[in-house]
Design a protein around this motif. Structure first.
Motif, PDB file in Angstrom:
ATOM      1  N   ARG A 123      52.280  26.553  52.361  1.00 60.46           N
ATOM      2  CA  ARG A 123      52.879  27.859  52.105  1.00 60.46           C
ATOM      3  C   ARG A 123      52.561  28.837  53.226  1.00 60.46           C
ATOM      4  O   ARG A 123      51.632  28.631  53.999  1.00 60.46           O
ATOM      5  N   ARG A 124      53.337  29.919  53.279  1.00 59.52           N
ATOM      6  CA  ARG A 124      53.046  30.984  54.218  1.00 59.52           C
ATOM      7  C   ARG A 124      51.862  31.805  53.714  1.00 59.52           C
ATOM      8  O   ARG A 124      51.465  31.722  52.553  1.00 59.52           O
ATOM      9  N   LEU A 125      51.356  32.638  54.613  1.00 64.93           N
ATOM     10  CA  LEU A 125      50.235  33.506  54.266  1.00 64.93           C
ATOM     11  C   LEU A 125      50.748  34.779  53.600  1.00 64.93           C
ATOM     12  O   LEU A 125      50.751  35.873  54.167  1.00 64.93           O
ATOM     13  N   SER A 126      51.226  34.610  52.381  1.00 63.87           N
ATOM     14  CA  SER A 126      51.690  35.729  51.568  1.00 63.87           C
ATOM     15  C   SER A 126      51.481  35.350  50.111  1.00 63.87           C
ATOM     16  O   SER A 126      51.485  34.163  49.771  1.00 63.87           O
ATOM     17  N   PRO A 127      51.276  36.340  49.252  1.00 59.47           N
ATOM     18  CA  PRO A 127      51.016  36.016  47.843  1.00 59.47           C
ATOM     19  C   PRO A 127      52.164  35.237  47.212  1.00 59.47           C
ATOM     20  O   PRO A 127      53.335  35.608  47.353  1.00 59.47           O
ATOM     21  N   VAL A 128      51.842  34.155  46.557  1.00 60.11           N
ATOM     22  CA  VAL A 128      52.817  33.344  45.840  1.00 60.11           C
ATOM     23  C   VAL A 128      52.194  32.923  44.515  1.00 60.11           C
ATOM     24  O   VAL A 128      50.983  32.993  44.326  1.00 60.11           O
ATOM     25  N   GLU A 129      53.041  32.485  43.607  1.00 61.20           N
ATOM     26  CA  GLU A 129      52.536  31.980  42.337  1.00 61.20           C
ATOM     27  C   GLU A 129      51.998  30.572  42.556  1.00 61.20           C
ATOM     28  O   GLU A 129      52.669  29.705  43.107  1.00 61.20           O
ATOM     29  N   LEU A 130      50.778  30.350  42.118  1.00 57.10           N
ATOM     30  CA  LEU A 130      50.123  29.065  42.308  1.00 57.10           C
ATOM     31  C   LEU A 130      50.323  28.168  41.097  1.00 57.10           C
ATOM     32  O   LEU A 130      50.540  28.657  39.980  1.00 57.10           O
ATOM     33  N   PRO A 131      50.246  26.851  41.276  1.00 55.07           N
ATOM     34  CA  PRO A 131      50.229  25.964  40.103  1.00 55.07           C
ATOM     35  C   PRO A 131      49.051  26.320  39.200  1.00 55.07           C
ATOM     36  O   PRO A 131      47.992  26.737  39.676  1.00 55.07           O
ATOM     37  N   ARG A 132      49.249  26.155  37.924  1.00 55.42           N
ATOM     38  CA  ARG A 132      48.178  26.480  36.977  1.00 55.42           C
ATOM     39  C   ARG A 132      47.176  25.329  36.930  1.00 55.42           C
ATOM     40  O   ARG A 132      47.520  24.211  36.554  1.00 55.42           O
ATOM     41  N   PRO A 133      45.928  25.587  37.316  1.00 60.61           N
ATOM     42  CA  PRO A 133      44.949  24.502  37.300  1.00 60.61           C
ATOM     43  C   PRO A 133      44.453  24.198  35.897  1.00 60.61           C
ATOM     44  O   PRO A 133      44.319  25.100  35.058  1.00 60.61           O
TER      45      PRO A 133
END
Length: 242
Positions: free
Chosen positions: A117-127
């Motif tokens: 991913r780029r260096l910007s806030p994104v929604e992450l997979p839920r661990p």
């Protein structure tokens, strides 16, 4: 051969991670662990394997000061334990080897085990316990805290090419710090940040290319990286730099 577990958290023991599912192809790429879900990072002074639980039932921060080789190896071994890996970086080409190592689906698409991913806030997979998450934050010597670990089974690995005075807050917040060889000025800064006595500071300047120090609360553990033949085919020869 039995392995020694590195306990590093200020909140207690590193903990025993569960057993995760991973494809046979990925298992063929590395020899991930001798300790359910743990990660063999290297060997001790007597050749004994040293195991850490990077993926734990608590939000975890790991700071690595050194070259890309070590960061890629940690990510590769997290993949081998069945973790999803999200790599936030400004140099995506440097991480493509891990996408290739994860393999392909029957339709030819990359296995979604690794995301760049780029260096910007994104929604992450839920661990979750069955599907932990490693976020590799490769932004340089002054990282913004874009992906702090907020839930159990998420670990954020901050990759710092060198230690900068303005990155000390990130370094001090880490549950585990992995240090490679440093020039004298860097070692002196590390000594101030972590209150290291002169012999430890000196040791940081003399580590070999495969040498790493695991640093944490009441922890100073020099080790030598263990790299398998398959890992060398993916990552190349062991090196301190990128």
């Amino acid at each position: 051969m039995s392995s020694s577990r590195i306990a590093y958290s200020q909140r207690g023991d590193a903990g025993v991670a569960p057993e995760f599912l991973v494809s046979p192809a990925m298992l063929d790429s590395v020899s991930p662990s001798g300790d359910r879900g743990g990660m063999v990072l290297g060997s001790g002074m007597k050749g004994e394997p040293l195991t850490i639980s990077v993926l734990r039932s608590a939000p975890t921060r790991v700071v690595m000061v050194g070259g890309l080789y070590l960061a890629r190896q940690v990510a590769l071994r997290a993949m081998a334990t069945g973790a999803s890996v999200v790599i936030a970086t400004g140099r995506p080409a440097a991480w493509q080897m891990l996408v290739r190592a994860a393999g392909q689906l029957p339709d030819g698409r990359p296995v979604p085990l690794v995301q760049i991913r780029r260096l910007s806030p994104v929604e992450l997979p839920r661990p979750t316990e069955d599907s932990p998450l490693l976020v590799v934050h490769d932004e340089g010597h002054l990282p913004h805290d874009l992906f702090p670990p907020r839930s159990p089974w998420q670990t954020t690995l901050y990759v710092l090419p060198y230690l900068h005075p303005n990155a000390t807050a990130t370094a001090n917040a880490a549950d585990l710090v992995l240090l490679q060889r440093m020039p004298v000025g860097q070692a002196q800064l590390a000594a101030r940040v972590w209150r290291l006595p002169p012999p430890m500071m000196q040791q940081l300047t003399t580590l070999k290319d495969d040498g790493v120090v695991a640093l944490g609360h009441n922890l100073w553990r020099p080790l030598r990286l263990i790299t398998t033949k398959k890992e060398q085919e993916i990552l190349g020869p062991v090196r301190r730099g990128d």
